[in-house]
Design a protein around this motif. Structure first.
Motif, PDB file in Angstrom:
ATOM      1  N   MET A   1     -48.278 -36.780 -68.626  1.00  0.00           N
ATOM      2  CA  MET A   1     -49.099 -36.009 -68.176  1.00  0.00           C
ATOM      3  C   MET A   1     -50.666 -36.773 -68.146  1.00  0.00           C
ATOM      4  O   MET A   1     -50.887 -37.393 -68.865  1.00  0.00           O
ATOM      5  CB  MET A   1     -49.359 -34.910 -69.023  1.00  0.00           C
ATOM      6  N   THR A   2     -51.463 -36.449 -66.926  1.00  0.00           N
ATOM      7  CA  THR A   2     -52.713 -37.045 -66.797  1.00  0.00           C
ATOM      8  C   THR A   2     -53.677 -36.529 -67.837  1.00  0.00           C
ATOM      9  O   THR A   2     -53.637 -35.234 -68.003  1.00  0.00           O
ATOM     10  CB  THR A   2     -53.292 -36.594 -65.396  1.00  0.00           C
ATOM     11  N   LEU A   3     -54.179 -37.167 -68.738  1.00  0.00           N
ATOM     12  CA  LEU A   3     -55.358 -36.729 -69.397  1.00  0.00           C
ATOM     13  C   LEU A   3     -56.838 -37.274 -68.810  1.00  0.00           C
ATOM     14  O   LEU A   3     -56.678 -38.174 -68.161  1.00  0.00           O
ATOM     15  CB  LEU A   3     -55.230 -37.300 -70.883  1.00  0.00           C
ATOM     16  N   SER A   4     -57.785 -36.680 -69.386  1.00  0.00           N
ATOM     17  CA  SER A   4     -59.097 -37.026 -68.900  1.00  0.00           C
ATOM     18  C   SER A   4     -59.520 -38.310 -69.460  1.00  0.00           C
ATOM     19  O   SER A   4     -59.221 -38.725 -70.584  1.00  0.00           O
ATOM     20  CB  SER A   4     -60.138 -36.043 -69.477  1.00  0.00           C
ATOM     21  N   PRO A   5     -60.147 -39.343 -68.789  1.00  0.00           N
ATOM     22  CA  PRO A   5     -61.000 -40.375 -69.236  1.00  0.00           C
ATOM     23  C   PRO A   5     -61.914 -39.794 -70.389  1.00  0.00           C
ATOM     24  O   PRO A   5     -62.356 -38.756 -70.613  1.00  0.00           O
ATOM     25  CB  PRO A   5     -61.807 -40.880 -68.021  1.00  0.00           C
ATOM     26  N   ARG A  43     -57.770 -31.331 -73.445  1.00  0.00           N
ATOM     27  CA  ARG A  43     -57.823 -31.700 -74.820  1.00  0.00           C
ATOM     28  C   ARG A  43     -59.071 -31.426 -75.347  1.00  0.00           C
ATOM     29  O   ARG A  43     -59.261 -31.466 -76.548  1.00  0.00           O
ATOM     30  CB  ARG A  43     -57.234 -33.160 -74.971  1.00  0.00           C
ATOM     31  N   HIS A  44     -60.153 -31.014 -74.664  1.00  0.00           N
ATOM     32  CA  HIS A  44     -61.308 -30.915 -75.176  1.00  0.00           C
ATOM     33  C   HIS A  44     -61.822 -29.472 -74.766  1.00  0.00           C
ATOM     34  O   HIS A  44     -62.083 -29.025 -73.699  1.00  0.00           O
ATOM     35  CB  HIS A  44     -62.478 -31.820 -74.587  1.00  0.00           C
ATOM     36  N   ALA A  60     -55.270 -20.705 -80.644  1.00  0.00           N
ATOM     37  CA  ALA A  60     -54.509 -21.320 -79.639  1.00  0.00           C
ATOM     38  C   ALA A  60     -54.138 -22.704 -80.229  1.00  0.00           C
ATOM     39  O   ALA A  60     -53.150 -23.473 -79.780  1.00  0.00           O
ATOM     40  CB  ALA A  60     -55.759 -21.662 -78.441  1.00  0.00           C
ATOM     41  N   ILE A  61     -55.223 -23.448 -81.092  1.00  0.00           N
ATOM     42  CA  ILE A  61     -55.200 -24.668 -81.431  1.00  0.00           C
ATOM     43  C   ILE A  61     -53.779 -24.613 -82.564  1.00  0.00           C
ATOM     44  O   ILE A  61     -52.921 -25.685 -82.332  1.00  0.00           O
ATOM     45  CB  ILE A  61     -56.237 -25.271 -82.306  1.00  0.00           C
ATOM     46  N   GLN A  70     -55.360 -35.027 -81.560  1.00  0.00           N
ATOM     47  CA  GLN A  70     -55.001 -35.281 -80.066  1.00  0.00           C
ATOM     48  C   GLN A  70     -56.115 -34.101 -79.408  1.00  0.00           C
ATOM     49  O   GLN A  70     -55.964 -34.155 -78.352  1.00  0.00           O
ATOM     50  CB  GLN A  70     -53.595 -34.639 -79.751  1.00  0.00           C
ATOM     51  N   LEU A  71     -57.033 -33.569 -80.107  1.00  0.00           N
ATOM     52  CA  LEU A  71     -57.913 -32.695 -79.529  1.00  0.00           C
ATOM     53  C   LEU A  71     -59.271 -32.971 -79.822  1.00  0.00           C
ATOM     54  O   LEU A  71     -59.541 -33.673 -80.612  1.00  0.00           O
ATOM     55  CB  LEU A  71     -57.567 -31.256 -80.153  1.00  0.00           C
ATOM     56  N   PHE A  72     -60.118 -32.336 -79.016  1.00  0.00           N
ATOM     57  CA  PHE A  72     -61.528 -32.442 -79.254  1.00  0.00           C
ATOM     58  C   PHE A  72     -62.276 -31.246 -79.427  1.00  0.00           C
ATOM     59  O   PHE A  72     -62.169 -30.426 -78.080  1.00  0.00           O
ATOM     60  CB  PHE A  72     -62.113 -33.488 -78.191  1.00  0.00           C
ATOM     61  N   ILE A  73     -62.514 -30.864 -80.249  1.00  0.00           N
ATOM     62  CA  ILE A  73     -63.230 -29.226 -80.573  1.00  0.00           C
ATOM     63  C   ILE A  73     -64.790 -29.490 -80.803  1.00  0.00           C
ATOM     64  O   ILE A  73     -65.257 -30.066 -81.637  1.00  0.00           O
ATOM     65  CB  ILE A  73     -62.565 -28.600 -81.588  1.00  0.00           C
TER      66      ILE A  73
END
Ligand code: NAD
Length: 281
Positions: A1-5, A43-44, A60-61, A70-73
């Motif tokens: 899956m593509t993730l954001s830069p 992911r953010h 949701a998390i 893996q996440l940015f909150i």
């Protein structure tokens, strides 16, 4: 899956450049749409105490199967909680609602200069970062003078400044100040809240040229000029469409044409409140 830069903060941490914002998303809806955003590749997530949906984001998390690493909150300290001790307490309440031990990014939501509490509030964020509860700290809706003051009085430069920013209100002065100081710029209402901007003829012609949608072109412009960007939608197809803006590559002519849409020289373009005077509870 593509993730954001990702972009790198002045503290060495990284933030996914494209995130998902949840202002005006009801708590009962937040779990579903944030899960859809995770499935699309985001992911953010950008929330705030005042949005009333930190608990929904937390659900949701918890149900996502993704680890905190893996996440940015991001969440934000509300105006009524400004002040040193009250910030420490409000932070813990937000963390309880989110169900997190450590937060990626905490922002002072508005400078609210009339309260004159933002320096003490900033010092509380610095303390929470020292204690390891927050990885990165920043501000939202400040002026150049307010940014200079917190830097001068604390010696700590915010990692990021989240401000209203879209092609009709492109915030050149604050972006240039941020670049000079090592503060990333994050765009709120990046699509101009989905109004006139997405009908704009210049945006439409660039969209046609790239076989993209107007929203994708606007998001691609934010990414190209170095903004962190957090578009919001509660429609799954648009959540996915906005994420697919990562695949739209604008050329210099496109960027110059979109830059020329800025209306701030005419005293126009702003949708939300002016941080220099805004003071709501
Ligand atoms: P936005 O510019 O992201 O616009 C969202 C609206 O645009 C949607 O409600 C929908 O009507 C429309 N839209 C979205 N995707 C579309 C698409 N692909 N095609 C057509 N229309 C589309 O506005 P926003 O929600 O104000 O800003 C985004 C996020 O920024 C917020 O959710 C919040 O997280 C943050 N924010 C922060 C502040 C702050 O004070 N720090 C203020 C406002 C917003």
């Amino acid at each position: 899956m593509t993730l954001s830069p990702t972009l790198t903060f002045n503290d060495g941490n990284q933030i996914p450049q494209l995130g998902y914002g949840v202002w005006q998303v009801e708590d009962g809806v937040a779990e579903k749409v944030v899960r859809q955003a995770f499935e699309a590749g985001y992911r953010h997530i950008d929330t705030a105490k005042i949005y009333g949906n930190e608990a929904g984001v937390g659900r949701a998390i918890a149900s996502s199967g993704l680890s905190p690493e893996q996440l940015f909150i991001t969440t934000k300290l509300w105006n009524a909680d400004q002040g040193y001790e009250s910030t420490l307490a409000a932070f813990e309440e937000s963390m309880d609602r989110l169900g997190l031990e450590t937060l990626d990014l905490y922002l002072i939501h508005w400078m609210t200069p009339k309260r004159d509490k933002y320096v003490d509030t900033w010092k509380a964020l610095i303390e929470l970062q020292k204690r390891g509860r927050i990885k990165s700290i920043g501000v939202s809706n400040f002026t150049v003078e307010g940014l200079e003051r917190i830097i001068d009085e604390s010696g700590v430069v915010p990692a990021i400044h989240q401000i209203e920013l879209h092609p009709y209100f492109s915030q050149r002065e604050l972006r240039e100040f941020g670049t000079a100081k090592g503060i990333l710029t994050q765009a709120w209402s990046p699509l101009g809240q989905g109004g006139e901007l997405l009908e704009d003829a210049t945006v439409a012609s660039i969209a046609a040229k790239h076989s993209a949608t107007p929203a994708q072109v606007v998001i691609a412009w934010h990414l190209a000029i170095g903004n962190v960007v957090i578009p919001k939608s509660v429609t799954e197809s648009r959540i996915r469409e906005n994420f697919a803006a990562l695949e739209v590559s604008l050329d210099t002519d496109d960027i110059v044409a979109i830059n020329a849409l800025d209306r701030s020289a005419k005293g126009e373009g702003r949708i939300g409140a002016d941080p220099a005077v805004a003071d709501f509870a």
